[in-house]
Design a protein around this motif. Structure first.
Motif, PDB file in Angstrom:
ATOM      1  N   ASP A   6     -24.406  77.456-106.383  1.00 54.90           N
ATOM      2  CA  ASP A   6     -23.613  76.330-105.903  1.00 54.90           C
ATOM      3  C   ASP A   6     -22.173  76.558-106.372  1.00 54.90           C
ATOM      4  O   ASP A   6     -21.769  76.048-107.426  1.00 54.90           O
ATOM      5  CB  ASP A   6     -24.209  75.049-106.521  1.00 54.90           C
ATOM      6  CG  ASP A   6     -23.780  73.790-105.798  1.00 54.90           C
ATOM      7  OD1 ASP A   6     -23.516  73.848-104.593  1.00 54.90           O
ATOM      8  OD2 ASP A   6     -23.735  72.731-106.458  1.00 54.90           O
ATOM      9  N   ASN A  28     -19.292  72.987-101.109  1.00 63.50           N
ATOM     10  CA  ASN A  28     -18.959  71.643-100.623  1.00 63.50           C
ATOM     11  C   ASN A  28     -17.445  71.510-100.713  1.00 63.50           C
ATOM     12  O   ASN A  28     -16.781  72.404-101.274  1.00 63.50           O
ATOM     13  CB  ASN A  28     -19.734  70.564-101.411  1.00 63.50           C
ATOM     14  CG  ASN A  28     -19.402  70.559-102.888  1.00 63.50           C
ATOM     15  OD1 ASN A  28     -18.257  70.735-103.284  1.00 63.50           O
ATOM     16  ND2 ASN A  28     -20.416  70.366-103.731  1.00 63.50           N
ATOM     17  N   PHE A 131     -30.108  65.435-104.030  1.00 62.71           N
ATOM     18  CA  PHE A 131     -29.186  65.654-105.149  1.00 62.71           C
ATOM     19  C   PHE A 131     -29.820  65.148-106.454  1.00 62.71           C
ATOM     20  O   PHE A 131     -29.689  63.975-106.812  1.00 62.71           O
ATOM     21  CB  PHE A 131     -27.872  64.916-104.886  1.00 62.71           C
ATOM     22  CG  PHE A 131     -26.866  65.705-104.079  1.00 62.71           C
ATOM     23  CD1 PHE A 131     -27.261  66.509-103.017  1.00 62.71           C
ATOM     24  CD2 PHE A 131     -25.507  65.629-104.377  1.00 62.71           C
ATOM     25  CE1 PHE A 131     -26.332  67.226-102.278  1.00 62.71           C
ATOM     26  CE2 PHE A 131     -24.565  66.345-103.647  1.00 62.71           C
ATOM     27  CZ  PHE A 131     -24.972  67.153-102.598  1.00 62.71           C
ATOM     28  N   ARG A 134     -27.293  63.954-109.618  1.00 64.23           N
ATOM     29  CA  ARG A 134     -26.544  62.713-109.362  1.00 64.23           C
ATOM     30  C   ARG A 134     -27.474  61.507-109.412  1.00 64.23           C
ATOM     31  O   ARG A 134     -27.056  60.410-109.786  1.00 64.23           O
ATOM     32  CB  ARG A 134     -25.802  62.785-108.026  1.00 64.23           C
ATOM     33  CG  ARG A 134     -24.672  63.790-108.066  1.00 64.23           C
ATOM     34  CD  ARG A 134     -23.733  63.648-106.904  1.00 64.23           C
ATOM     35  NE  ARG A 134     -22.924  64.853-106.772  1.00 64.23           N
ATOM     36  CZ  ARG A 134     -21.925  65.002-105.943  1.00 64.23           C
ATOM     37  NH1 ARG A 134     -21.591  64.014-105.133  1.00 64.23           N
ATOM     38  NH2 ARG A 134     -21.250  66.125-105.893  1.00 64.23           N
ATOM     39  N   ARG A 168     -28.487  70.645-112.848  1.00 63.62           N
ATOM     40  CA  ARG A 168     -27.546  70.614-113.981  1.00 63.62           C
ATOM     41  C   ARG A 168     -27.943  71.478-115.174  1.00 63.62           C
ATOM     42  O   ARG A 168     -27.127  71.757-116.035  1.00 63.62           O
ATOM     43  CB  ARG A 168     -27.393  69.170-114.460  1.00 63.62           C
ATOM     44  CG  ARG A 168     -26.889  68.204-113.397  1.00 63.62           C
ATOM     45  CD  ARG A 168     -25.374  68.167-113.369  1.00 63.62           C
ATOM     46  NE  ARG A 168     -24.868  67.461-112.203  1.00 63.62           N
ATOM     47  CZ  ARG A 168     -24.775  66.136-112.120  1.00 63.62           C
ATOM     48  NH1 ARG A 168     -25.157  65.387-113.126  1.00 63.62           N
ATOM     49  NH2 ARG A 168     -24.294  65.569-111.037  1.00 63.62           N
TER      50      ARG A 168
END
Ligand code: E4P
Length: 221
Positions: A6, A28, A131, A134, A168
């Motif tokens: 990512d 993104n 996601f 988040r 993460r």
């Protein structure tokens, strides 16, 4: 499980690609802004580094379906391994369905529950991206959505790949694999965390020290 990076940073992508374990890249608008290069040029560079068996997701930024489809057509025309990333809104789902009919591959992004994911699958998305991190940040269990989508995919035989996003830390990678995610996309820092272990470093140091105690004529190298 496929591993995606990512990031839009070329050096990070080159490193992971050189290990032979990289199946794709997600970007993104935030990551594209950090890359500090022209968007098309950067996506093309990523596409070339990862090769044709891997994919790179490039995000659309319009809010209306028609314009999203236009942007999706444009980004996927740059190279055969570019996937159009489209946010999960009513217009986004409409755009994904148009793209499916036109043979344009899509990655439905900003997915925060299994019902959104189900709609993405029904619209024919190539990837659906819940996601995880988040959701965890808000006190919800993000990995549960990955598990639910993997199960829905199995039950109904959807071909959409479940892409665990907003990863993460290493535990997220293990949990995504156990939840049945087809893909996990992670920052380069997490990839480095999952390849390393302090006991590997300590063990290697000890082996190298002991190797030196063998006299040079008895060693092949
Ligand atoms: C996925 O495609 C997104 O780019 C990404 O995983 C978002 O992660 P973040 O929540 O760490 O920004």
């Amino acid at each position: 499980m496929k591993i995606f990076l990512d990031t839009a940073v070329l050096d990070e992508i080159r490193t992971a690609a050189s290990w032979g374990i990289l199946d794709g890249v997600t970007t993104n608008p935030t990551l594209a802004a950090k890359a500090g290069r022209a968007f098309q040029e950067n996506i093309l560079a990523i596409s070339e580094i990862i090769g044709e068996r891997a994919t790179v997701s490039a995000e659309t930024v319009s809010l209306e379906a028609e314009a999203m489809v236009r942007e999706a057509k444009l980004v996927t025309s740059w190279a055969p391994n570019v996937i159009a990333k489209i946010p999960c809104t009513p217009e986004g789902i409409k755009a994904v369905w148009q793209c499916t009919k036109a043979g344009i591959p899509t990655n439905v992004t900003l997915v925060f529950n299994a019902t959104q994911g189900l709609l993405a699958m029904k619209a024919g998305a190539t990837y659906v991206s819940p996601f995880v991190g988040r959701l965890d940040d808000t006190g919800q269990n993000g990995m549960e959505v990955v598990e639910q989508l993997a199960q829905i995919k199995r039950i109904y035989g959807f071909t959409t790949e479940v892409l665990a996003a907003s990863i993460r830390h290493p535990l997220h990678v293990i949990e995504a694999a156990l939840a049945g995610a087809d893909i996990a996309t992670m920052p380069f820092s997490v990839l480095m965390q999952i390849v390393k272990h302090p006991l590997t470093d300590a063990g290697l140091e000890r082996f190298l020290k002991d190797w030196q105690t063998i006299s040079p004529e008895l060693r092949p190298f």
